[in-house]
Design a protein around this motif. Sequence first.
Motif, PDB file in Angstrom:
ATOM      1  N   HIS A  23       3.837  -5.502   7.188  1.00  0.00           N
ATOM      2  CA  HIS A  23       3.612  -4.382   6.252  1.00  0.00           C
ATOM      3  C   HIS A  23       2.600  -4.744   5.174  1.00  0.00           C
ATOM      4  N   ALA A  24       2.898  -5.760   4.382  1.00  0.00           N
ATOM      5  CA  ALA A  24       1.940  -6.140   3.341  1.00  0.00           C
ATOM      6  C   ALA A  24       2.207  -7.590   2.971  1.00  0.00           C
ATOM      7  N   GLU A  63      -4.653  -2.391  -0.191  1.00  0.00           N
ATOM      8  CA  GLU A  63      -3.641  -1.579   0.496  1.00  0.00           C
ATOM      9  C   GLU A  63      -3.526  -2.084   1.921  1.00  0.00           C
ATOM     10  N   ALA A  64      -2.352  -2.578   2.283  1.00  0.00           N
ATOM     11  CA  ALA A  64      -2.218  -3.190   3.613  1.00  0.00           C
ATOM     12  C   ALA A  64      -2.557  -2.182   4.714  1.00  0.00           C
ATOM     13  N   PHE A  65      -1.887  -1.047   4.688  1.00  0.00           N
ATOM     14  CA  PHE A  65      -2.256   0.019   5.626  1.00  0.00           C
ATOM     15  C   PHE A  65      -2.519   1.291   4.823  1.00  0.00           C
ATOM     16  N   GLY A  66      -1.443   1.923   4.318  1.00  0.00           N
ATOM     17  CA  GLY A  66      -1.627   3.122   3.506  1.00  0.00           C
ATOM     18  C   GLY A  66      -1.172   4.369   4.241  1.00  0.00           C
ATOM     19  N   LEU A  67       0.168   4.548   4.294  1.00  0.00           N
ATOM     20  CA  LEU A  67       0.671   5.738   4.990  1.00  0.00           C
ATOM     21  C   LEU A  67       0.247   7.021   4.291  1.00  0.00           C
ATOM     22  N   TYR A 110       8.077   4.109   7.503  1.00  0.00           N
ATOM     23  CA  TYR A 110       7.634   3.521   8.768  1.00  0.00           C
ATOM     24  C   TYR A 110       8.844   3.263   9.671  1.00  0.00           C
TER      25      TYR A 110
HETATM   26  C1  LCN Z   1       3.646  -1.470   2.968  1.00  0.00           C
HETATM   27  C2  LCN Z   1       2.427  -1.185   2.388  1.00  0.00           C
HETATM   28  O1  LCN Z   1       2.025  -1.697   1.228  1.00  0.00           O
HETATM   29  C3  LCN Z   1       1.568  -0.160   3.000  1.00  0.00           C
HETATM   30  O2  LCN Z   1       0.196  -0.423   2.894  1.00  0.00           O
HETATM   31  C4  LCN Z   1       1.945   0.157   4.434  1.00  0.00           C
HETATM   32  O3  LCN Z   1       1.359   1.376   4.791  1.00  0.00           O
HETATM   33  C5  LCN Z   1       3.449   0.257   4.561  1.00  0.00           C
HETATM   34  O4  LCN Z   1       4.078  -0.920   4.136  1.00  0.00           O
HETATM   35  C6  LCN Z   1       3.903   0.570   5.980  1.00  0.00           C
HETATM   36  O5  LCN Z   1       3.531  -0.440   6.862  1.00  0.00           O
END
Ligand code: LCN
Length: 797
Positions: free
Chosen positions: A433-434, A669-673, A301
């Motif tokens: 992020h998380a 999962e906060a976002f999940g790239l 990120y």
């Molecule tokens: C941390 C996480 O655990 C992910 O879910 C995110 O996608 C990642 O950071 C980027 O923000």
Amino acid sequence: MTPRPDNETILPTESERLFLYAFFKRLRDAGRTFLLQSDILDLIAGAEEAIDGDLDASSPLRKVLATSMNAAFNDPWLVVETRPAIGRWCCGRFHLDQLSYETITTSELMRFREALIDGPDAQAELAIEYDGAAFLNDVPLMKDRRHIGRGVEYLNRTLANRLFTDPDKRLSTLHDFLRLHHHKDRQLMLSQRIETPGEMRDAVDEARVLLADIPADTPWAAIRNSLTALGLLAGWGDTAGRVLETLDLLSEVIDAPSPSVIEDFLSRVPMIFSVAIFSPHGFFGQSNVLGLPDTGGQVVYILDQVRALEKEMRERLRIQGIDSDPEIVVVTRLIPDAGNTGCDIPEESIQGTRNARILRVPFTRPNGEVLPQWISRFQVWPYLERFAFNSVKIILAELGERPDLVVGNYSDGNLVATLVAEHLEVTQCNIAHALEKTKYLFSDLYWRQNEDQYHFSAHFTADLLAMNSADFIITSTYQEIAGSETSVGQYESYSAYTMPGLYRVTKGIDIYDPKFNIVSPGADEDVYFPHTEKDRRIGDLADDIERLLHGDFPGAVSHFDDREKPIIFLMSRLDQVKNVTGFVEWFGRDPRLRELANVFIIGGCTALEESDDEEERREIEHLHRLIHGHGLHGHLRWVPKQSDKIFNGELYRTIADRRGIFVQPAQFEAFGLTVIEAMTSGLPTFATIHGGPLEIIEDGVSGFHIDSNHGEAAAKRMVEFFERCQREPGHWTEISRGGIDRVEARYTWRLYASRLMTLSRVYGFWKFVSHLERSGARAYDRLFYSSVYRPIVERMG
Ligand code: LCN
Ligand code: UDP
């Protein structure tokens, strides 16, 4: 959480009495002290069955129970925390024998919970209480849940309506603000000879008259002398046309400011020349790091963000007529024992940028000794204050002056950003992020049990302080802030909580605060693109990918008996919440899925002795046990982490060529790239409903939702998908296309960078105009830092 001013009592109707009686009977039988929303809903269902569902659904007391996100039970009291709407909370208690209900204050609720943990004699009355309610009076809170995450729009409206009602004050605020701008030693926008707001107004009017007769494409150099004579310096635009537009916007802001004009004007003010980004933990590097413990999406990120941001900053400076290279530094930890990661190098240029670089600053002990080894993100707290102030010295030496914006990443980086922004008096942006708080059940209440491994005492305190000090906060999704109708948002979980024996928070943050903005990241378009774009593909990697999937590959566990089956692909760090083991269990238990597809996992280390991380080691052992226990040899292959993203990009596409799928089965999962990387490569993606993927994927259109708490159903959905694709080959392509389109429309770094730059300016301006209003809150947080946070980390050693 706003405690009701007076206790409100609700007396049950006759049918509610029957319902409550049945509910409480079940509650007593369950014998649980702390209950989650799902437990309460199960009890409601049981009670309704017992009374033949004979209760009006609009019954107020049923509603109280149905909207309770959690409850604490100590016979005869059941204390509930209800969430009648997103971000709105209320506390109350039922008396099980009297069948009565009354509202209580947040402090009362906290005391009840604390007594259940620490016993009735605990010094709960004397607990330290963080109550930020008074400071929120100065904040223009939003009212509509649909506005959550669009704070900047609301702020612009507030600026237009509330702050700017008095034209004289407006003019003088703008004059004071515009006089501030300079870069290095060069004054911009207004020269010092414009001493009064009236003079500024005259200069703007005269310049507009003058420019009206000059061709729009006349360069700044050709008009500089005449504008300087009026007191207007560089920064208004690179051509006469652009300068005139900016002056017109200012003139509108002076006369009749509308929210969009304020934003348009501010987004042109040259305020951001340099940015310092903090990301202390993990291995922050450009090669051989991804997939190591604590090292994943955040690194990807930030590096992508920096590339996009530099481009955006350069372009904005150029069109404002300022010939200057923007500067971005990412400040991370220097790790002397860094293996082959390069994290022992103090300074490194960031690939794909002209001027951005990574600065590495070591963690030091109080005696100045440098910490040589990597430590987990849960152990970093005692080092951060020294890290922050050592970083300040290095940044100032590197940039020659203070940065215009500091950006924190994750809990540790946000705390460092807080200290640095406060010290240097610059605008602060946080990116979580998380957040860990919602990842672990009752992590606040049972903080002591987790203390040795996770140190949530320091972690959540740092979060709270950093959230409150940030000028603005960027999140990747709405749910990160506010959850959904049925689940609590990650930020929302900081509204009120207690850590018994440590402190309680009755008003932590308010998610209606306009500091929250959703600005979603993207996936590097040069690396991750659809598998159908054949002429961009990297044919050279085909042999390496074949070896990874089927050949003799270092650390590979098992192989595929039948190479023709489509592949179910998983790639993540081997953290427990990523739930790779959970997925393998579902796969192992579903004979039909095993028949239809093979599983390919990239994750962590495959050999126990290669990992230093406790959690990763547990997952490695577990995964081996499952492969063996379910007899998955021949059906599942597992290889260690792969950190080359060019290679990974081609791998996603190769698996898509073979009509595979990507699965992200996380418990949270906060976002999940990886989800957007897979989708944009054209891989139909099945991802968890717990967290960002719920919002990224439109179920059945651009991928599929799966619930990690219901593995059997998740496996069944995959079976149905593969079976349908056999019947209708077009179905695979349809979902694949849906994923590609979704990422293209919503998740791009270009959109991200432009939004971030606008936000930085608007919030920078807001900080300037509301400076005095916030001083009380800052003093309160400083006190909390020194009297609560610091002793916690000192105890950590
Ligand atoms: C941390 C996480 O655990 C992910 O879910 C995110 O996608 C990642 O950071 C980027 O923000
Ligand atoms: N990643 C990788 N190799 C691995 C594991 C992960 O390159 O062995 C990359 C992955 O492609 C993605 C990032 O690390 O870019 C993980 O980000 P995500 O948001 O999915 O999860 P996080 O690790 O941040 O929790």
